[in-house]
Design a protein around this motif. Structure first.
Motif, PDB file in Angstrom:
ATOM      1  N   GLU A  79       0.844  -1.186   0.000  1.00  0.00           N
ATOM      2  CA  GLU A  79       0.000   0.000   0.000  1.00  0.00           C
ATOM      3  C   GLU A  79       0.883   1.241   0.000  1.00  0.00           C
ATOM      4  OE1 GLU A  79      -2.877   0.071   3.097  1.00  0.00           O
ATOM      5  OE2 GLU A  79      -3.671  -1.922   2.631  1.00  0.00           O
ATOM      6  N   MET A  80       0.326   2.351  -0.506  1.00  0.00           N
ATOM      7  CA  MET A  80       1.075   3.603  -0.499  1.00  0.00           C
ATOM      8  C   MET A  80       1.345   4.035   0.948  1.00  0.00           C
ATOM      9  SD  MET A  80       2.316   4.806  -3.138  1.00  0.00           S
ATOM     10  CE  MET A  80       2.234   5.273  -4.845  1.00  0.00           C
ATOM     11  N   PRO A  81       2.561   4.446   1.253  1.00  0.00           N
ATOM     12  CA  PRO A  81       2.928   4.779   2.633  1.00  0.00           C
ATOM     13  C   PRO A  81       2.556   6.208   2.994  1.00  0.00           C
ATOM     14  CG  PRO A  81       4.856   4.933   1.218  1.00  0.00           C
ATOM     15  CD  PRO A  81       3.719   4.486   0.333  1.00  0.00           C
ATOM     16  N   LEU A  82       1.259   6.484   3.086  1.00  0.00           N
ATOM     17  CA  LEU A  82       0.833   7.830   3.453  1.00  0.00           C
ATOM     18  C   LEU A  82       1.283   8.155   4.871  1.00  0.00           C
ATOM     19  CD1 LEU A  82      -2.804   7.914   2.022  1.00  0.00           C
ATOM     20  CD2 LEU A  82      -0.717   8.820   0.995  1.00  0.00           C
ATOM     21  N   PRO A  83       1.610   9.409   5.135  1.00  0.00           N
ATOM     22  CA  PRO A  83       2.038   9.794   6.485  1.00  0.00           C
ATOM     23  C   PRO A  83       0.932   9.530   7.516  1.00  0.00           C
ATOM     24  CG  PRO A  83       2.528  11.522   4.891  1.00  0.00           C
ATOM     25  CD  PRO A  83       1.662  10.538   4.188  1.00  0.00           C
ATOM     26  N   PRO A  84       1.312   9.345   8.773  1.00  0.00           N
ATOM     27  CA  PRO A  84       0.326   8.987   9.807  1.00  0.00           C
ATOM     28  C   PRO A  84      -0.708  10.066  10.069  1.00  0.00           C
ATOM     29  CG  PRO A  84       2.492   9.394  10.777  1.00  0.00           C
ATOM     30  CD  PRO A  84       2.690   9.337   9.298  1.00  0.00           C
ATOM     31  N   TYR A  85      -0.426  11.326   9.722  1.00  0.00           N
ATOM     32  CA  TYR A  85      -1.410  12.379   9.972  1.00  0.00           C
ATOM     33  C   TYR A  85      -2.501  12.410   8.913  1.00  0.00           C
ATOM     34  CZ  TYR A  85       2.085  14.643   6.952  1.00  0.00           C
ATOM     35  OH  TYR A  85       2.980  14.918   5.956  1.00  0.00           O
ATOM     36  N   ILE A  86      -2.382  11.595   7.856  1.00  0.00           N
ATOM     37  CA  ILE A  86      -3.447  11.475   6.860  1.00  0.00           C
ATOM     38  C   ILE A  86      -4.304  10.264   7.206  1.00  0.00           C
ATOM     39  CG2 ILE A  86      -3.972  11.047   4.426  1.00  0.00           C
ATOM     40  CD1 ILE A  86      -1.525  12.658   3.675  1.00  0.00           C
ATOM     41  N   LYS A  87      -5.548  10.530   7.561  1.00  0.00           N
ATOM     42  CA  LYS A  87      -6.452   9.472   8.007  1.00  0.00           C
ATOM     43  C   LYS A  87      -7.346   8.950   6.882  1.00  0.00           C
ATOM     44  CE  LYS A  87      -4.884  10.629  12.088  1.00  0.00           C
ATOM     45  NZ  LYS A  87      -3.764   9.854  12.684  1.00  0.00           N
ATOM     46  N   GLU A  88      -7.503   9.727   5.816  1.00  0.00           N
ATOM     47  CA  GLU A  88      -8.377   9.341   4.719  1.00  0.00           C
ATOM     48  C   GLU A  88      -7.693   8.321   3.804  1.00  0.00           C
ATOM     49  OE1 GLU A  88     -11.509  10.444   4.118  1.00  0.00           O
ATOM     50  OE2 GLU A  88     -11.541  11.754   5.883  1.00  0.00           O
ATOM     51  N   GLN A  89      -8.486   7.462   3.208  1.00  0.00           N
ATOM     52  CA  GLN A  89      -7.975   6.533   2.202  1.00  0.00           C
ATOM     53  C   GLN A  89      -7.712   7.284   0.900  1.00  0.00           C
ATOM     54  OE1 GLN A  89      -6.967   3.649   4.014  1.00  0.00           O
ATOM     55  NE2 GLN A  89      -7.566   2.678   2.103  1.00  0.00           N
ATOM     56  N   LEU A  90      -6.661   6.895   0.194  1.00  0.00           N
ATOM     57  CA  LEU A  90      -6.334   7.509  -1.097  1.00  0.00           C
ATOM     58  C   LEU A  90      -6.891   6.621  -2.204  1.00  0.00           C
ATOM     59  CD1 LEU A  90      -4.797   9.827  -2.497  1.00  0.00           C
ATOM     60  CD2 LEU A  90      -2.799   8.319  -2.545  1.00  0.00           C
ATOM     61  N   ASP A  91      -7.865   7.150  -2.942  1.00  0.00           N
ATOM     62  CA  ASP A  91      -8.527   6.343  -3.971  1.00  0.00           C
ATOM     63  C   ASP A  91      -7.629   6.103  -5.181  1.00  0.00           C
ATOM     64  OD1 ASP A  91     -10.849   6.168  -2.444  1.00  0.00           O
ATOM     65  OD2 ASP A  91     -11.655   8.038  -3.268  1.00  0.00           O
ATOM     66  N   ASP A  92      -6.824   7.088  -5.517  1.00  0.00           N
ATOM     67  CA  ASP A  92      -5.967   7.004  -6.703  1.00  0.00           C
ATOM     68  C   ASP A  92      -4.509   7.062  -6.271  1.00  0.00           C
ATOM     69  OD1 ASP A  92      -4.633   7.214  -9.087  1.00  0.00           O
ATOM     70  OD2 ASP A  92      -5.633   9.063  -9.756  1.00  0.00           O
ATOM     71  N   ARG A  93      -3.781   5.954  -6.399  1.00  0.00           N
ATOM     72  CA  ARG A  93      -2.373   5.907  -6.001  1.00  0.00           C
ATOM     73  C   ARG A  93      -1.533   6.988  -6.648  1.00  0.00           C
ATOM     74  NH1 ARG A  93       0.303  -0.118  -6.060  1.00  0.00           N
ATOM     75  NH2 ARG A  93      -0.722  -0.997  -4.214  1.00  0.00           N
ATOM     76  N   ASP A  94      -1.867   7.336  -7.892  1.00  0.00           N
ATOM     77  CA  ASP A  94      -1.042   8.281  -8.637  1.00  0.00           C
ATOM     78  C   ASP A  94      -1.064   9.684  -8.032  1.00  0.00           C
ATOM     79  OD1 ASP A  94      -0.193   6.399 -10.424  1.00  0.00           O
ATOM     80  OD2 ASP A  94      -1.677   6.886 -11.964  1.00  0.00           O
ATOM     81  N   ARG A  95      -2.050   9.983  -7.184  1.00  0.00           N
ATOM     82  CA  ARG A  95      -2.090  11.299  -6.576  1.00  0.00           C
ATOM     83  C   ARG A  95      -1.031  11.461  -5.493  1.00  0.00           C
ATOM     84  NH1 ARG A  95      -5.833  14.946  -7.641  1.00  0.00           N
ATOM     85  NH2 ARG A  95      -4.036  16.212  -7.003  1.00  0.00           N
ATOM     86  N   TYR A  96      -0.373  10.365  -5.100  1.00  0.00           N
ATOM     87  CA  TYR A  96       0.769  10.459  -4.187  1.00  0.00           C
ATOM     88  C   TYR A  96       2.073  10.257  -4.955  1.00  0.00           C
ATOM     89  CZ  TYR A  96       3.208  10.209   0.318  1.00  0.00           C
ATOM     90  OH  TYR A  96       4.039  10.456   1.397  1.00  0.00           O
ATOM     91  N   GLN A  97       2.018  10.538  -6.256  1.00  0.00           N
ATOM     92  CA  GLN A  97       3.204  10.562  -7.114  1.00  0.00           C
ATOM     93  C   GLN A  97       3.232  11.893  -7.856  1.00  0.00           C
ATOM     94  OE1 GLN A  97       5.351   8.194  -6.943  1.00  0.00           O
ATOM     95  NE2 GLN A  97       4.467   6.152  -7.061  1.00  0.00           N
ATOM     96  N   THR A  98       4.430  12.404  -8.100  1.00  0.00           N
ATOM     97  CA  THR A  98       4.539  13.544  -9.006  1.00  0.00           C
ATOM     98  C   THR A  98       4.292  13.061 -10.437  1.00  0.00           C
ATOM     99  OG1 THR A  98       6.919  13.203  -9.332  1.00  0.00           O
ATOM    100  CG2 THR A  98       6.242  14.637  -7.496  1.00  0.00           C
ATOM    101  N   VAL A  99       3.939  13.997 -11.312  1.00  0.00           N
ATOM    102  CA  VAL A  99       3.653  13.604 -12.703  1.00  0.00           C
ATOM    103  C   VAL A  99       4.936  13.241 -13.439  1.00  0.00           C
ATOM    104  CG1 VAL A  99       1.541  14.969 -12.842  1.00  0.00           C
ATOM    105  CG2 VAL A  99       3.723  16.005 -13.546  1.00  0.00           C
ATOM    106  N   TYR A 100       6.095  13.555 -12.857  1.00  0.00           N
ATOM    107  CA  TYR A 100       7.377  13.246 -13.490  1.00  0.00           C
ATOM    108  C   TYR A 100       8.146  12.158 -12.734  1.00  0.00           C
ATOM    109  CZ  TYR A 100       8.334  16.783  -9.939  1.00  0.00           C
ATOM    110  OH  TYR A 100       8.361  17.496  -8.768  1.00  0.00           O
ATOM    111  N   ALA A 101       7.479  11.455 -11.822  1.00  0.00           N
ATOM    112  CA  ALA A 101       8.134  10.387 -11.058  1.00  0.00           C
ATOM    113  C   ALA A 101       8.646   9.301 -11.995  1.00  0.00           C
ATOM    114  CB  ALA A 101       7.160   9.793 -10.049  1.00  0.00           C
ATOM    115  N   GLU A 102       9.888   8.864 -11.768  1.00  0.00           N
ATOM    116  CA  GLU A 102      10.494   7.896 -12.686  1.00  0.00           C
ATOM    117  C   GLU A 102      11.346   6.852 -11.975  1.00  0.00           C
ATOM    118  OE1 GLU A 102      13.584   8.084 -16.448  1.00  0.00           O
ATOM    119  OE2 GLU A 102      12.091   9.674 -16.229  1.00  0.00           O
ATOM    120  N   GLU A 103      12.185   7.263 -11.030  1.00  0.00           N
ATOM    121  CA  GLU A 103      13.144   6.369 -10.390  1.00  0.00           C
ATOM    122  C   GLU A 103      12.545   5.776  -9.117  1.00  0.00           C
ATOM    123  OE1 GLU A 103      15.950   5.584 -11.784  1.00  0.00           O
ATOM    124  OE2 GLU A 103      15.856   7.054 -13.410  1.00  0.00           O
TER     125      GLU A 103
END
Length: 342
Positions: free
Chosen positions: A147-171
């Motif tokens: 699962e995406m490692p959201l910080p502990p202060y975020i309590k909501e579920q993330l529906d779209d994994r890509d929203r915790y990625q930059t649009v230029y994420a590569e490495e």
């Protein structure tokens, strides 16, 4: 310096729980260090602050689905792993909960045995080294189970994994996103390029060093955890040219700042192709050698990140800006609003 020097009151309701629908519509606080001014814009206005020949430096690390939930093979007790750093082959440094239940030799299983691990060493602060066992390609197994490692202060579920990625994420390799970069869209980057601004990419894989809390009163006693970085020759050449032409190097996020300052510190203000591990800890007073401006989010009180930002601008000025951000109801932390410091 005392850790309380970097404290401020933050209402819990200002901690952003979900990303905005449009990445670039977040608010942007613009600080001018020379004037000590504070202006309020939106992130899509950031193109107004670049000049042709400037260089925007982005951290192109990609977040792994690094949080695993499994159990101990012998007892069935529940365990949680957060992957931090690949050490060698299938051996990783991880954080474990509950750490006291996982000792050297403890075997763990995930996904009904699709992935297994054995603890091979103990580290401080709940850290462990583990060796994974699996069939196939590790990142594909991780993508299936993690699962995406959201910080502990975020309590909501993330529906779209890509929203915790930059649009230029590569490495691939981060345990957390370089969140200042989450505001950029492809369209906004195209507008920045069209203005004659260079785009450069560096890599720092975000690990424990970035988000581990400071647990000492005297911040000079805090030890940063090392994180892997790399810079290509093309990026080094571009940055050196920008510096020689007296244009601005604008770092996106504290991870980019730490990478650039690590390299410039070793190279007397210039850049070269390199890779390695950095544990640089930037706090006031600090003489910056690499960057001319910084884009960053609003950070946790008493964190190493607000210390870095306070080193770049005047500490009292930054705390004044943070208090104004609270008064103006800015959104804080990973999915929150942004700050441009000129």
């Amino acid at each position: 310096m005392n850790i309380e020097d970097f404290n401020f009151e933050l209402p819990e309701e200002l901690i952003a729980q979900t990303p905005l629908e449009n990445r670039s519509s977040s608010r942007l606080m613009v600080l001018n260090r020379e004037e000590e001014s504070i202006n309020h814009r939106h992130f899509y206005n950031i193109v107004d602050y670049f000049e042709p020949g400037d260089c925007l430096v982005l951290n192109n690390t990609k977040v792994m689905p690094a949080r695993l939930f499994g159990e101990k093979e012998d007892t069935g007790g529940k365990v949680e792993l957060l992957l931090l750093t690949q050490l060698k082959g299938d051996e990783w440094e991880v954080l474990v909960k509950p750490a006291k239940k996982v000792k050297v030799g403890t075997r763990l299983t995930f996904g009904n045995g699709l992935l297994k691990a054995e603890c091979t060493g103990l580290k401080e602060h709940g850290g462990r080294t583990v060796r994974f066992e699996y069939s196939g390609i590790f990142l594909e197994v991780l993508d299936q189970l993690g699962e995406m490692p959201l910080p502990p202060y975020i309590k909501e579920q993330l529906d779209d994994r890509d929203r915790y990625q930059t649009v230029y994420a590569e490495e691939v390799g981060s345990a957390a996103a370089p969140t200042a970069g989450l505001h950029f869209t492809e369209d906004l980057l195209d507008k920045i390029k069209a203005k004659g601004v260079h785009i450069a990419y560096i890599t720092l894989h975000v690990g424990l060093g970035t988000f581990r809390p400071v647990q000492v009163d005297n911040i000079e006693e805090h030890d940063m955890h090392a994180e892997f970085y790399q810079m290509t020759q093309d990026t080094a050449n571009l940055l050196n040219e920008v510096k020689q032409s007296n244009n601005k190097i604008v770092a996106v996020g504290t991870t980019s700042v730490r990478t650039l300052e690590t390299i410039a510190r070793d190279e007397n203000g210039t850049f070269k192709e390199t890779s390695g591990w950095t544990d640089i800890f930037i706090y006031p007073p600090y003489q910056f050698k690499a960057i001319d401006a910084m884009i960053t989010n609003f950070h946790l009180p008493k964190s190493t990140l607000i210390m870095l930002v306070s080193a770049f601008a005047n500490q009292d000025y930054i705390l004044k800006a943070y208090n104004e951000a609270v008064d103006e109801r800015y959104r804080f932390f990973s999915f929150g609003d942004a700050m441009l410091i000129l």
